[in-house]
Motif scaffolding. Sequence first.
Motif: not given
Length: 248
Positions: A102-111, A164-168
């Motif tokens: 999950x970290x590897x999936x969301x990290x690029x989206x959040x820079x 407030x971030x849904x991915x986090x």
Amino acid sequence: MPFSGKTFGTVFVGGALVLTLAALAYPSLLGVQNASTNQSRIIASTQWGSLTEADRDFVVKVRAAGLWEYPLGQLAMQRGTTAEMKEAGAHLVVGHAGLDQLCRRIAPELNITLPNQASPQQQQFVATADSKTGREFDSTAVNIMRVTHGQIFPVIAKIRATTENTLVRQLADLANDTVLDHITVLENTGMVNYQQVNFQQTTPPKLPKGQLTPPAPQPGSPVVVLTPRPDLDVNTSSPTPSPNPAVG
């Protein structure tokens, strides 16, 4: 994964474990001192909601935790002297593989830039446990991991309550279940020294920031992947509370 040969105050006295552990910490930029003390400062506006310094640090902390707890879980599976110890190792491996995915999936989206190595202190945790054998290995590994899981647990709750971030938020949900599961299986080994663990969780020593910071990845280097283990039939969701004894 390289380990430092230095010892950061981990001593054993008469079989009683005395751990010198610090709270997980990580500057908001890899390898750079964090000049801001305002973790609620918004650093980016994304389609998934505002991203704060605390949000970004949390994603990196979860990734860094897996980079040392996954290999320590592997050691526990291989060298644990009891079935409970081996079971705890399997839960660590499966749980951190899931969090890492999950970290590897969301990290690029959040820079967010993810580390490829744990911090020197975290690498030393693994080296310290790896230097032990038999029941001493079990006790050392269990108590190191119980302290660090106890430290990150309230951090997860705070992020889940404030982000407030849904991915986090998704990562915090998964981390909450996984860490609670890990705390449970570590306690099931019967080797947790609660008095010492509680002291270390609330009174961590101050270590140089360089010991607490995962090194920045080399430019262009591939992201390290914690290999999923579908062969391990392990459920790392939040454990179901045991029923209370009947009253009256």
